[in-house]
Design a protein around this motif. Sequence first.
Motif, short mmCIF file in Angstrom:
data_model
loop_
_atom_site.label_atom_id
_atom_site.label_comp_id
_atom_site.label_asym_id
_atom_site.label_seq_id
_atom_site.Cartn_x
_atom_site.Cartn_y
_atom_site.Cartn_z
N GLU A 110 0.88 -1.18 0.00
CA GLU A 110 0.00 0.00 0.00
C GLU A 110 0.91 1.22 0.00
O GLU A 110 1.65 1.45 0.95
CB GLU A 110 -0.89 -0.03 1.25
N HIS A 111 0.91 1.98 -1.10
CA HIS A 111 1.69 3.21 -1.21
C HIS A 111 0.72 4.29 -1.65
O HIS A 111 0.39 4.41 -2.83
CB HIS A 111 2.82 3.03 -2.23
N GLU A 112 0.21 5.04 -0.67
CA GLU A 112 -0.90 5.94 -0.93
C GLU A 112 -0.63 7.36 -0.48
O GLU A 112 0.07 7.59 0.52
CB GLU A 112 -2.17 5.45 -0.20
N LEU A 113 -1.21 8.28 -1.21
CA LEU A 113 -1.39 9.64 -0.75
C LEU A 113 -2.84 9.65 -0.26
O LEU A 113 -3.78 9.65 -1.04
CB LEU A 113 -1.19 10.66 -1.87
N ASP A 114 -2.98 9.56 1.05
CA ASP A 114 -4.27 9.34 1.70
C ASP A 114 -4.85 10.66 2.19
O ASP A 114 -4.21 11.39 2.95
CB ASP A 114 -4.08 8.38 2.87
N HIS A 115 -6.08 10.96 1.75
CA HIS A 115 -6.82 12.16 2.17
C HIS A 115 -7.77 11.73 3.29
O HIS A 115 -8.61 10.85 3.08
CB HIS A 115 -7.59 12.74 1.00
N VAL A 116 -7.64 12.35 4.45
CA VAL A 116 -8.40 11.94 5.63
C VAL A 116 -9.56 12.89 5.86
O VAL A 116 -9.39 14.12 5.89
CB VAL A 116 -7.48 11.89 6.87
N PHE A 117 -10.76 12.31 6.02
CA PHE A 117 -11.99 13.06 6.27
C PHE A 117 -12.62 12.55 7.57
O PHE A 117 -12.43 11.40 7.95
CB PHE A 117 -13.00 12.84 5.13
N TRP A 118 -13.40 13.41 8.20
CA TRP A 118 -14.12 12.99 9.39
C TRP A 118 -15.52 13.60 9.37
O TRP A 118 -15.78 14.59 8.69
CB TRP A 118 -13.38 13.35 10.67
N GLY A 119 -16.41 12.97 10.14
CA GLY A 119 -17.77 13.46 10.26
C GLY A 119 -18.42 12.91 11.51
O GLY A 119 -17.83 12.09 12.23
#
Length: 171
Positions: A110-119
């Motif tokens: 897993e090689h990711e540019l991860d965008h983190v969201f919350w709600g």
Amino acid sequence: MDDHVVLVNEQDDQIGLMQKLEVHQKGILHRAFSVFIFNSNHELLLQQRALGKYHSEGLWSNTCCSHPLPGETTAEAAVRRLDEEMGITAPLNFLYSFIYNAELDNGLTEHELDHVFWGMSDDLPVINTTEVGNYKYIAISELQKDLLENPDRYTEWLKICFEGVAAKILL
């Protein structure tokens, strides 16, 4: 094209498309997102990845995670997949993004540019059993403790980004 993921550089500029399995076999940097849903009791909604997933099957993870479709923003994809995987519709807030590279089971990376969201939502999940095996709500302190004591129960990306999420969200 929905089995393709968006390849990116470290600035999140799209540089191509590739089939999802091939990307994970080769460990190529690609765009992804992670969603964290909390309830009014300040508990995090976790999902257990369904058995039969091509990697990390049966492991506990954040509420929802996936890859945007080509031409779809990460925010649009996060809302779409939250509904598709967990049956929840909730306003999502972008928190931060980060790059990670982790070896997974089955010889995948897993090689990711991860965008983190919350709600926030008190809706009970209606899970898509193709994606999700189970779910539970957990107190942040309990999850912090279990991540230290039983890290093999959790996905690599949850172990990497959870503390950043917990530190940035004032519950």
